[in-house]
Motif scaffolding. Structure first.
Motif, PDB file in Angstrom:
ATOM      1  N   LEU A 135       0.851  -1.161  -0.053  1.00  0.00           N
ATOM      2  CA  LEU A 135      -0.016  -0.191  -0.017  1.00  0.00           C
ATOM      3  C   LEU A 135       0.873   1.464  -0.176  1.00  0.00           C
ATOM      4  N   ALA A 136       1.974   1.183   0.890  1.00  0.00           N
ATOM      5  CA  ALA A 136       2.933   2.414   0.953  1.00  0.00           C
ATOM      6  C   ALA A 136       3.471   2.854  -0.342  1.00  0.00           C
ATOM      7  N   SER A 137       3.688   1.863  -1.159  1.00  0.00           N
ATOM      8  CA  SER A 137       4.510   1.987  -2.336  1.00  0.00           C
ATOM      9  C   SER A 137       3.558   1.980  -3.552  1.00  0.00           C
ATOM     10  N   GLY A 138       2.255   1.850  -3.572  1.00  0.00           N
ATOM     11  CA  GLY A 138       1.154   1.958  -4.467  1.00  0.00           C
ATOM     12  C   GLY A 138       1.350   3.209  -5.438  1.00  0.00           C
ATOM     13  N   HIS A 169       9.514   3.592   5.205  1.00  0.00           N
ATOM     14  CA  HIS A 169       8.201   4.101   4.513  1.00  0.00           C
ATOM     15  C   HIS A 169       7.562   5.054   5.094  1.00  0.00           C
ATOM     16  N   PHE A 170       7.507   5.174   6.332  1.00  0.00           N
ATOM     17  CA  PHE A 170       6.786   6.412   6.902  1.00  0.00           C
ATOM     18  C   PHE A 170       7.354   7.665   6.388  1.00  0.00           C
ATOM     19  N   ARG A 171       8.760   7.609   6.578  1.00  0.00           N
ATOM     20  CA  ARG A 171       9.681   9.020   6.007  1.00  0.00           C
ATOM     21  C   ARG A 171       9.444   9.232   4.699  1.00  0.00           C
ATOM     22  N   THR A 172       9.111   8.484   3.875  1.00  0.00           N
ATOM     23  CA  THR A 172       9.117   8.467   2.423  1.00  0.00           C
ATOM     24  C   THR A 172       7.591   9.212   2.350  1.00  0.00           C
ATOM     25  N   LEU A 173       6.569   8.392   2.864  1.00  0.00           N
ATOM     26  CA  LEU A 173       5.153   9.131   2.754  1.00  0.00           C
ATOM     27  C   LEU A 173       5.199  10.621   3.140  1.00  0.00           C
ATOM     28  N   CYS A 174       5.996  10.870   4.233  1.00  0.00           N
ATOM     29  CA  CYS A 174       5.816  12.256   4.969  1.00  0.00           C
ATOM     30  C   CYS A 174       6.280  13.191   3.748  1.00  0.00           C
ATOM     31  N   SER A 175       7.172  12.761   2.937  1.00  0.00           N
ATOM     32  CA  SER A 175       7.612  13.640   1.817  1.00  0.00           C
ATOM     33  C   SER A 175       7.048  13.399   0.332  1.00  0.00           C
TER      34      SER A 175
END
Length: 589
Positions: A135-138, A169-175
């Motif tokens: 989901l995080a890299s969808g 993954h969380f870091r990536t989604l924050c940006s």
């Protein structure tokens, strides 16, 4: 026979497939809501091998059907064979977590969070964590926003290597490039911080927090303010100044009013999280600025927090801070141009009296209460009147009556009838707060004066007010103070006032009970049946119909019936009509 049995057990899934393909949305919705019954009929194995794949593959439907499905699947653990098979529920929920409609995604995430607790640590790493990564890299932002809500539930129960991946993954989604994803990450930042080890809160979360709090989108920045509360409670006091305060100061002066509003709205929580020293040095000036903000919404949110903020100030310097820093701002807000700001302040300002004590209340707060009691906005007046009891506790009833009651009396006699009407509506509330002796001494005569007001709406409201007062103070009080005055109006030369007597009797008969109604009120009503004015006579018929159920059958037969029969032969059409109606309703024919 075996074949027939086999066909029989296929029946539920066949019906479900038919219903789920039906054109009628309601039918499809109903069949989804019956899923658990169908799963029970199929048994755990066929639910896993037939029902779930069918649901995963064939669901492209109306949002309300998908919403119901997402909710159902969250309670499906036992229907697929318990915790060891709970991972079978992940595929349909994963596809629901990527749909376009937000409420469906949110429900799917809620169900995923629910069933994550039923996974064993091994299953969590083998089945659940890969789902979160997918989901995080969808490709679509919808799946990436859903992932944000799932990190915190799996993080505490996985190995340290997997933990590192989750943090990444969380870091990536924050940006993320999409503001919606950054918004989702910001909204879960506080929750994620709570499950992280302290070292990572300092090394990872603070930098993410700082970045999100200076995001170009104000909708992201304001969510970072919410996270600030959680983060501040996690950090040791000595780190707050360096790690959290610069960002918080910046948010309190943000160029977007929505962000400043969020700071004002969360102010009490922030104050508890950062502790007394930082509150004194930093939050007091920030709070003053919010109370003087150029946007009314921000001032109103800050005004709402005045009492809480003052209560939570460190005791040794509380009074000084309030008197020198907060009270001057509050005085300005009392005459604010925006009624929501004044109303928000009026709902909490009375609470300051308990914090500041008797002398300060009399000297500094009473003038403000008086100003608000005379405000043109009814909500402001109501908020003051409905909180009078806490001031009463601090300064006592005598002081209160000398200062605030003249203002109430003045409003009660105001030339504008709508102002008088507003005060009547607060009367039962006031009476309850001030007690019966005080009421009789100061306010009873007002309530009576309203009964002969020249505006009908006031007379009507005053009648209703009397009923509420009798409910509060009891029949005996009514018999001694109210009933004699009401009945005295029956001889008033003005027929409108005579009619008010009848309206009052209608309202009071039930609250006063059979005894008072029969002995004191009924004779007056019967006597008025000979009134010169037809309007009074037909209202006598209506009153007898209204109080009839309270009277005993003897009084009805011997006293009421003859009078109604006489009125039924009146020359006036209306009197006849209402008398006949009363006879039939009371079954006296």
């Amino acid at each position: 026979m075996a074949g027939a049995d086999g066909d029989d057990s296929l029946y539920p899934i066949a019906v479900l497939i038919d219903e789920l393909r039906n054109e009628d949305v309601q039918l499809r919705l109903n069949s989804i809501k019956k899923l658990s019954t169908i799963a029970l009929a199929l048994g755990v194995e066929r639910t896993r091998t037939e029902l779930l794949p069918f649901l995963t593959d064939t669901i492209y439907d109306e949002d309300e059907v998908l919403l119901a499905l997402a909710e159902q699947l969250g309670n499906f653990t036992m229907l697929v064979g318990g915790p060891e098979y709970v991972h079978c529920l992940l595929p349909p929920l994963e596809s629901l977590a990527t749909v376009e409609e937000t409420v469906v995604r949110d429900k799917a995430v809620e169900s995923l969070r629910k069933i994550s607790h039923e996974h064993s640590p091994v299953d969590l790493e083998v089945h659940f964590e890969p789902l979160v990564k997918r989901l995080a890299s969808g490709d679509w932002f919808t799946s990436r926003t859903s992932a944000c809500g799932l990190f915190s539930v799996c993080y505490p129960r996985v190995s340290s290597t997997v933990k590192a991946e989750i943090r990444q993954h969380f870091r990536t989604l924050c940006s993320d490039d999409t503001p919606m994803v950054r918004r989702a990450a910001a909204s879960k930042l506080g929750e994620f911080a709570k499950v992280l080890e302290l070292e990572y809160v300092k090394s990872d979360i603070i930098s993410l927090f700082t970045a999100l709090a200076s995001d170009e989108q104000d909708s992201v920045r304001l969510l970072a303010v919410e996270a600030c509360v959680s983060i501040a409670t996690l950090l040791p006091q000595e780190d707050l100044e360096a790690l959290v305060m610069p960002t918080l100061r910046q948010a309190a002066e943000d160029k977007s009013w929505r962000v400043r509003y969020m700071v004002a709205d969360k102010f009490s929580e922030l104050q508890k999280a950062v502790g007394p020293e930082i509150t004194k040095n930093d939050l007091v000036p920030a709070f003053q600025n919010l109370l003087k903000d150029c946007e009314a919404e921000v001032r109103a949110a800050a005004a709402n927090k005045v009492k809480e903020f003052c209560e939570n100030l460190p005791e040794d310097s509380r009074e000084t801070i309030i008197m020198s820093h907060i009270l001057p701002c509050v005085k300005e807000l009392v005459s604010d141009t925006n009624q929501h700001v004044k109303s928000a302040l009026a709902s909490v300002i009375m609470g300051l009296s308990t914090i500041l004590g008797k002398d300060n209340t009399i000297e500094h707060l009473l003038p403000l209460f008086l100003a608000q009691l005379k405000d043109e906005c009814p909500e402001v007046r109501l908020n003051i009147i409905s909180n009078l009891d806490c001031v009463n506790e601090v300064i006592g009833i005598r002081q209160l009556s000398q200062s605030l009651l003249p203002a109430i009396v003045e409003l009660a006699e105001d030339a504008k009838w709508r102002v008088r009407l507003a005060i009547i509506e607060y009367m039962p509330l006031l009476a309850g707060q001030l007690g019966v002796e005080f009421f009789d001494e100061k306010l009873n005569s007002l309530c009576m004066a309203w009964l002969v007001d020249h505006v009908y709406a006031i007379r009507e409201a005053a009648t209703c007010n009397l009923m509420k007062l009798v409910e509060k103070f009891g029949a005996e009080w009514a018999q001694n103070t109210i009933v004699p005055k009401v009945l005295g109006m029956a001889n008033d030369p003005n027929y409108l006032h005579r009619m008010t007597t009848l309206f009052c009797i209608n309202a009071l008969s039930e609250a006063c009970g059979q005894d008072i109604t029969t002995k004191q009120m009924l004779p007056v009503v019967l006597k008025m049946s000979n009134d010169q004015v037809a309007n009074v006579r037909f209202n006598v018929a209506k009153s007898l119909q209204k109080i009839g159920p309270v009277l005993d059958s003897n009084a009805l037969q011997t006293e009421v019936k003859p009078v109604l029969e006489k009125l039924a032969t009146d020359q006036d059409m209306d009197v006849k009509y209402f008398a006949q109606e009363a006879i039939s309703v009371l079954a006296l024919a």
